[in-house]
Scaffold this active site. Sequence first.
Site, mmCIF file in Angstrom:
data_model
loop_
_atom_site.group_PDB
_atom_site.id
_atom_site.type_symbol
_atom_site.label_atom_id
_atom_site.label_comp_id
_atom_site.label_asym_id
_atom_site.label_seq_id
_atom_site.Cartn_x
_atom_site.Cartn_y
_atom_site.Cartn_z
ATOM 1 C CG HIS A 209 -2.306 -0.607 0.819
ATOM 2 N ND1 HIS A 209 -3.250 -0.953 1.744
ATOM 3 C CD2 HIS A 209 -2.848 -0.910 -0.378
ATOM 4 C CE1 HIS A 209 -4.316 -1.448 1.134
ATOM 5 N NE2 HIS A 209 -4.085 -1.434 -0.157
ATOM 6 C CB CYS B 190 -10.042 -1.678 -8.701
ATOM 7 S SG CYS B 190 -10.377 -2.709 -7.270
HETATM 8 C C1 PEP Z 1 -6.857 -5.454 -4.346
HETATM 9 O O1 PEP Z 1 -6.793 -6.243 -3.403
HETATM 10 O O2 PEP Z 1 -6.539 -5.741 -5.499
HETATM 11 C C2 PEP Z 1 -7.316 -4.057 -4.134
HETATM 12 C C3 PEP Z 1 -7.588 -3.268 -5.154
HETATM 13 O O3 PEP Z 1 -7.411 -3.603 -2.871
HETATM 14 P P1 PEP Z 1 -6.145 -3.268 -1.958
HETATM 15 O O4 PEP Z 1 -4.930 -3.160 -2.850
HETATM 16 O O5 PEP Z 1 -6.446 -1.988 -1.274
HETATM 17 O O6 PEP Z 1 -6.076 -4.417 -1.027
#
Ligand code: PEP
Length: 579
Positions: free
Chosen positions: A193, A499
């Site tokens: 993240h 996403c």
């Molecule tokens: C994912 O898990 O691909 C996602 C878009 O959410 P995050 O990266 O915030 O876990």
Amino acid sequence: MTTLTGRGVAPGTAVGRAVVAVREARQVRYRLAANGVERERQRLRTARERTRLELEEISSRISRTVGPAQAAIFAAQLLMLDDPLLTKRADELIRTERLNADWALERAIDELHQVFAREGDAWLRDRVGDFADVGGRLQGNVRPGRDPLVELIQELEPPLIIVADELPPSVAAQLDWSRVRGLVCAVGSPTHHTVILARSLGVPAVVGLGSATQVLMPGQMLAIDGTTGEVVVDPSDDAMDRWRRRGEIAEAALRGLDELRTRPAMTADGVRIRLEANLEMAEEVARVRDAGAEGIGLYRSEFLLDAHPESASEDAQLETYRTLLEAMRPLPVTIRTFDTGEERRVSPARSSGHRQRFGLRGIRAALQNDQRFRTQIRALLRAADAGSLRILLPFVTTSEELRQARALIAEIGRDLGANPVPVGAMIEVPAAALTVDHLAAYADFFSVGTNDLIQYTFAVDRTEERRAGPYEPGAPAVLRLLRSIALQGRRARVDLSVCGEMAGDPMMVALLVGLGFRSFSMTPAAIPILKRALAALDSQEAAVMARRARQAHTADMARAIVEPLAAAMHRAALTDPVS
Ligand code: PEP
Ligand code: MG
């Protein structure tokens, strides 16, 4: 001048002075300017006084409640506080080597360890633990109550490059990134993240330099390239010129994409593709509009909790969501409810990454911690009339969870007299991926989170570059799951978008289009690049390629199948600044 090479995970070049942060940014190291020495010595004196008061208080409490013999431990610690090898030595290091107080204490404690190890005296060896305890207490009192890196970045002269063993997202969310030009981490990966945040802020990042915090010294000048993964230490004038040129070429390439911003994305054979943006910091929404996004496909609202704990109140959330919706109006804004566990709320910087990835997280935490979820839903529904809101629920595993969450949202909506808004589910856990048809009964749309889906499919940690096993977005197992999701979504006639970070990678999008996806959400800067890449892609050819890749027996074989088409897209999309 030395060059190290890690993995470039956020593109761009940067030059700045190193600030070193270790132990998940709990300890910071930098070199003081001459005029910063006195302030740092004062900081050490204040920390010593605070520590003295604390130890006196503990000592008298233990004496009263347990007995004087037990209190003697703390009386001895009080003496250690004034040991010349501890605070006096730290003070000397501040004066002579211009170390910041935290670092000077760390060095003094290390030296003490070495002395005790040499002495070989059992009594002395027993005291090491006490000295380390006092030292740790002193360090905690240098900058009480705050994340030291957050405060430090505010004090130092930019441009800065953070060099960290691991920089937790909860700390990253609080930093003033306008002062930070680049990031170098010992661990990390494209789907960490903190890296996702750096990329969306346009801050170049290099990860996987295992020894970074030992090899790169605080205060050193660094030049980094977040595409090639190079980190140049003490760059020569020539190297600085080269870096500047790389930066200029990359900027020119981006300007060349400007005219694409207002055009819709289309494949070579005329298939319309929808491109939205992911967002972590609400105040960065202008980047989304500038990139020509058709909406926000994923707002990771949990960054709010990290950035300012007070922003979690209902009214503060209402304000943030309203501003976001207004800024994007009439385009849709998909706000994901907090994707976090319980512990993040209690103490952001001290939460365990492991517990955040597993266990009570996302919608599970929401259903158990009713109150925080209710507050967020109330704020969202109250903000809804400011624009086009969609609520997205994270970490869904079963249709029962989704049913309960929707019932709760409907109940809150009735209490508020609010209009209903579309509610969707993240598909990011294999259990959800395999039951999209059942989930469809309770979802107005789906968003596929490939970052977690790949992690849980392979049982590997997505945040760690040197993983014990494969993290392969293009592997047949992932492609089969994705194909199944696409088919189930189509049959159920529910909107489906991707996403995860895969969606912003021109090479991977060829596969995703081939698998049947037509809508993507990604880091804003990738949008114009993808438009160019998609214009070079034939969707029929992509479908054939994706079918063959799904049948491959190994990830390497799948990669070989995808390679020619993906490489052509990549070439079409990017003017590589290095070549
Ligand atoms: C994912 O898990 O691909 C996602 C878009 O959410 P995050 O990266 O915030 O876990
Ligand atoms: Mg996820």
